[in-house]
Scaffold this motif. Structure first.
Motif, PDB file in Angstrom:
ATOM      1  N   GLN A  70      30.032  31.924  40.213  1.00  0.00           N
ATOM      2  CA  GLN A  70      29.338  33.171  40.520  1.00  0.00           C
ATOM      3  C   GLN A  70      30.128  34.385  40.028  1.00  0.00           C
ATOM      4  N   LEU A  71      31.441  34.323  40.151  1.00  0.00           N
ATOM      5  CA  LEU A  71      32.273  35.468  39.762  1.00  0.00           C
ATOM      6  C   LEU A  71      32.488  35.514  38.249  1.00  0.00           C
ATOM      7  N   ILE A  72      32.766  34.366  37.652  1.00  0.00           N
ATOM      8  CA  ILE A  72      33.047  34.371  36.219  1.00  0.00           C
ATOM      9  C   ILE A  72      31.807  34.690  35.402  1.00  0.00           C
ATOM     10  N   GLN A  73      30.617  34.304  35.901  1.00  0.00           N
ATOM     11  CA  GLN A  73      29.415  34.587  35.119  1.00  0.00           C
ATOM     12  C   GLN A  73      29.123  36.084  35.079  1.00  0.00           C
ATOM     13  N   ARG A  74      29.686  36.845  36.013  1.00  0.00           N
ATOM     14  CA  ARG A  74      29.547  38.306  35.932  1.00  0.00           C
ATOM     15  C   ARG A  74      30.248  38.827  34.674  1.00  0.00           C
ATOM     16  N   LEU A  75      31.416  38.258  34.378  1.00  0.00           N
ATOM     17  CA  LEU A  75      32.132  38.656  33.156  1.00  0.00           C
ATOM     18  C   LEU A  75      31.350  38.252  31.916  1.00  0.00           C
ATOM     19  N   ALA A  76      30.802  37.030  31.923  1.00  0.00           N
ATOM     20  CA  ALA A  76      30.020  36.559  30.785  1.00  0.00           C
ATOM     21  C   ALA A  76      28.787  37.437  30.568  1.00  0.00           C
ATOM     22  N   TYR A  77      28.136  37.830  31.642  1.00  0.00           N
ATOM     23  CA  TYR A  77      26.944  38.679  31.563  1.00  0.00           C
ATOM     24  C   TYR A  77      27.288  40.017  30.916  1.00  0.00           C
ATOM     25  N   TRP A  78      28.363  40.635  31.356  1.00  0.00           N
ATOM     26  CA  TRP A  78      28.742  41.951  30.810  1.00  0.00           C
ATOM     27  C   TRP A  78      29.087  41.831  29.328  1.00  0.00           C
TER      28      TRP A  78
END
Length: 892
Positions: free
Chosen positions: A512-520
């Protein structure tokens, strides 16, 4: 003259008393309590000391008597008569020297009469002017005298007592010396050597198998023989310091397992799964081998490995071990002799392998460095390897201690192929059937190839492929989820890592947290972002993730950066994903979670978003999946550019395979629209489809599904997509019955790597009626290397004369085309026995004059065709059976 010969002239009964006068009278006992406790020879002679009974003059008279008596008798005298006086003086000097020797009677007897005589002659003045006979007589006479003197010594009552005392002393000294030596060497060495053999055998067995952590398989073993599965990777690093501020050091490359041959101390950095621990195992097994070491590993001969995995040494907060605890701390069940580790390291024979600086809490890493410094200062000459993930410690962390810093490089394509072959060999004969299909998948399925850049991921892919009986998921979701599960949770847990960063997070909150970085990153068209910005994105998301909200956000970010295996710091202030494909996978999941379908469709024509869109279809639920596909088709209809329309239509078709569930109506519409453009029906359509890129390869039909005309155009499309995936598709047509299809394959050689294409396509082509075209030296060299001998051959002018001659000699074709003969004014040499029956020559240079006369020697030649504007001579010399056709205006 020997003493025995002199003895025949001097009766012992008469001469003995004379020589006995040289010795003082004896006293009873061993003489141990006298004032002069050490009784030297000077105290035993009668011509020295306070109570002398002989003077030096008397000793000379005694010597004269001995000389005179030895000269008596029949036969030749032992020396010239005129040298009698000089010989007498020299013998007297030798006898007098008995009192000057610094030894006692026991020592004299131990010497023997010959050595004692040599000592006397050396101590006495050297005689001058004596003849050889006189010198020889003097030597033997002195030895004879010494023989009697020693006899007298042994008869003294004090001699036996003194001998026993001396013998006792010598034995005591000898025993003490032996005990000291045994303490230092033989017994200890014997114990050390025996233990070392057991220890090395234990290491070879313990580390001789390669383990793949975190793979949940039913049909695949989780261990492999290391010597079968190990693949040596390259390590790169700076050689020396920068010459000027801001200037980067030169990057040098070395085989990772040979780094310690070049550097005594190495800090090796590598990403999760890059092979650091496996390298430690390989070095250990190579050093433990008693014979048949792997190639290049002889430099480890005589080295004793100490494997120190820091995650195990400090699992419960223990102090890092001193050398005497190396084995027990690392879990070795063997007990070494006292001081053994110290002796090995003090001798500089150690191979100290400190694995995983990153796997201990950050607060303990400074203490670990102090521990290393103490060891390095105490023990010189050993080899030291320390491993770490790239960002766990700063640059030059161990540089003051003389460590070279290297980094494991990603696996090249050839290394991936080698790894897969070794993996399947190690897995046993049952796995062999899966090897080639997986190699094919790695070339055709780009999403799989993008993951296979380190041994861990390659091993995962191999194991998943075998576990699924030769089938990898057509969509990427299952493959990536298996990889994420392994990297984010299972791998550390199964290695009993504990919590090196001080917190524990399950797989789901980390995603959940790492996909925020991928999304940005994906939304902003980037692959890197500032470290501070990445930390702020994670900090903003932490409160919404219950499992993470219990920890400070900065610690959560540090954990994700150092332990997830998904992120890395290419520089001190930037962050990126270790693989772009993980970024795409997690960005797609985030886009679906946020339901940003508009974002997906707006970027659908951007080839950088292809993978994101296809993976979004894989993440989507049935209704969401249908909506994405409909929007893609609508965007295709709205596009004005035909190429964009083709791309969006084909993107929808390839994304369809990633969907877990989709309505029949939507599926049917996508397939109908795809069927309108695939397979291509004209050469123009074929070239236009190729412009879409590699994704078209997933939709082109199989040979058995196509007509001959469709097959030609499909091959044309694939041949313009110059990737390994295209090469594999083309290989399916090598036995096609259509000559036009096989000719298209032959003509496409120049678009690909000459060697790969030769092995995959040319060598497997059905040669029936096919002309093999060679357009350059590399292609000619491949035909020679592979030993191919086509009957029909076309050679163009870029081929050098030497290779052309070698090729013609090897093939001896029946039909030959020589194109662009150009400035070459003569034909290549052909033997009269050549089976060539048809020769076609293509000239492009009007100034060329081609002489056909040499062709008259070819016994089987029937037809010659010449195309182009150049001049032709020598036709009149050809026999009537050879038909010549010259077409000056026709050039292919």
């Amino acid at each position: 003259m020997e003493p025995a010969l002199i003895g025949t002239r001097l009766a012992s009964a008469a001469i003995g008393p004379l020589l006995k006068k040289l010795l003082a009278s004896e006293s009873p006992g061993a003489g141990l309590v006298r004032k002069d406790a050490e009784v030297r020879l000077s105290g035993l002679v009668s011509f020295r000391g306070e109570k002398r009974t002989l003077t030096e003059k008397d000793v000379r008279k005694l010597a004269a008597t001995l000389v005179e008596r030895s000269r008596r008798g029949d036969g030749e005298p032992p020396f010239p008569a005129d040298e009698t006086e000089a010989v007498t003086d020299a013998l007297a000097a030798n006898l007098l020297a008995l009192g000057d020797l610094d030894m006692d009677d026991v020592q004299a007897v131990r010497l023997g009469h010959r050595d004692l005589a040599r000592r006397l002659r050396a101590a006495a003045p050297a005689p001058d002017g004596l003849s050889t006979d006189s010198v020889l007589y003097l030597e033997t006479m002195t030895e004879w005298a010494c023989l009697h003197i020693l006899e007298f010594f042994t008869r003294r009552s004090t001699f036996i007592a003194r001998s026993l005392v001396e013998q006792t002393r010598a034995q005591a000294e000898l025993l003490a010396g032996v005990d000291a030596v045994l303490t230092r060497l033989p017994a200890a060495e014997s114990r050390d050597a025996a233990f070392e053999r057991r220890y090395l055998a234990h290491l070879a067995k313990k580390h001789g198998r390669l383990t793949i952590y975190g793979v949940d398989l039913h049909h695949s073993p989780d261990e492999w023989p290391l010597d079968m599965a190990y693949l040596s990777l390259e390590a790169t690093g700076g050689e020396g310091a920068p010459e000027a501020p801001g200037r980067q050091r030169e990057q040098a490359s070395v085989r990772a397992d040979l780094a310690l041959a070049r550097h005594e101390r190495v800090l090796l950095r590598g990403l999760a799964g890059s092979g650091k621990t496996t390298l430690v195992q390989w070095l250990t097994v190579s050093a433990a081998a008693t014979e048949d070491r792997p190639e290049g590993m002889a430099y480890l001969r005589g080295r004793v490995p100490f494997v120190l995995p820091l995650r195990a040494l400090t699992r419960h907060g223990e102090r890092l071990p001193s050398p005497d605890r190396f084995l027990s701390a690392a879990g070795c069940p063997l007990t070494p002799p006292d001081g053994w580790t110290d002796r090995v390291l003090a001798a500089g024979r150690g191979l100290v392998l400190v694995d995983g600086i990153d796997e201990i809490p950050e607060a303990e890493r400074g203490r670990a460095r102090d521990w290393l410094r103490d060891l390095l200062g105490a023990y010189e000459g050993n080899r030291w390897l320390v491993t770490s993930r790239p960002t766990a410690v700063r640059d030059d962390w161990l540089a003051p201690e003389g460590f070279a810093e290297l980094a494991l490089a990603p696996m090249a394509r050839t290394e991936v192929t080698t790894f897969v072959r070794r993996w399947h060999k190690a897995a046993g004969p049952d796995a062999a059937v899966y090897e080639q299909p997986l190699l094919d998948a790695l070339r055709t399925a780009e999403h799989v190839a993008q993951l296979a850049t380190n041994p861990l991921m390659c091993g995962l892919i191999c194991a998943l492929h075998r576990d699924r009986r030769g089938f990898l998921p057509r969509g990427r979701k299952a493959l990536y989820e298996a990889a994420l599960s392994m990297l984010l949770s299972r791998r550390d847990r199964e290695r009993d890592m504990g919590a090196p960063t001080g917190l524990v997070l399950d797989e789901a909150p980390q995603i959940q947290l790492i996909q925020r970085l991928a999304y940005w990153l994906t939304l902003n068209g980037r692959t890197q972002l500032d470290r501070a910005h990445a930390a702020s994105i994670v900090a903003e998301a932490v409160p919404a993730v219950p499992d993470a909200s219990a920890y400070p956000p900065d610690r959560v970010f540090t954990h994700l950066l150092h332990r997830s295996g998904l992120l890395r710091e290419p520089t001190a202030d930037t962050v990126e994903f270790v693989h772009r494909t993980f970024q795409d996978h997690l960005a797609a999941k985030a886009l679906v979670d946020h339901w940003d379908i508009g974002v997906l469709v707006r970027h659908a024509a951007d080839d950088q978003w292809e993978d994101v869109i296809r993976m979004a279809v894989g993440h989507a639920r049935p209704r969401e999946c249908a909506e994405i596909l409909r929007e893609l088709l609508s965007a295709a209809d709205a596009a004005e550019d035909r190429r964009v329309r083709l791309r969006l239509t084909l993107l929808a078709a390839t994304a369809l395979d990633h969907a877990t569930e989709v309505s029949p109506e939507v599926r049917g519409e996508v397939l109908r629209r795809t069927g309108e453009v695939i397979p291509p029906r004209t050469a123009e359509e074929a070239r236009q489809l190729a412009q879409v890129g590699p994704l078209v390869l997933e939709l082109l039909g199989a040979p058995e599904e196509l007509t001959d005309e469709e097959a030609v155009h499909s091959v044309t499309t694939a041949s313009h997509v110059t990737t390994d995936a295209a090469l594999l598709y083309l290989a399916r047509f090598v036995r096609h019955p259509s000559l036009e299809v096989r000719s298209q394959l032959m003509w496409s050689w120049f678009r690909f790597d000459p060697r790969s294409y030769a092995e995959e396509i040319v060598a497997r082509l059905d040669p029936s009626d096919l002309i093999f075209t060679v357009g350059g030296d590399e292609q000619a060299a491949e035909l020679v290397r592979l030993g191919l001998t086509p009957l029909r051959l076309s050679i163009e002018s870029p081929v050098s004369e030497d290779l052309k001659a070698r090729l013609l000699s090897l093939c001896d074709p029946v039909r030959l085309q020589l194109k662009q003969v150009g400035g070459v004014a003569k034909l290549p040499p052909l033997p009269p026995s050549s089976r060539l029956s048809r020769l076609e020559l293509f000239q492009f240079n009007p100034a060329t004059t081609l002489d056909l006369a040499p062709l008259s020697a070819l016994a089987h030649l029937e037809r010659v065709e010449v195309y182009g504007p150049g001049s032709v001579i020598g036709v009149e010399f050809l026999p009537p059976r050879i038909h010549v056709d010259i077409r000056r205006s026709s050039i292919l």
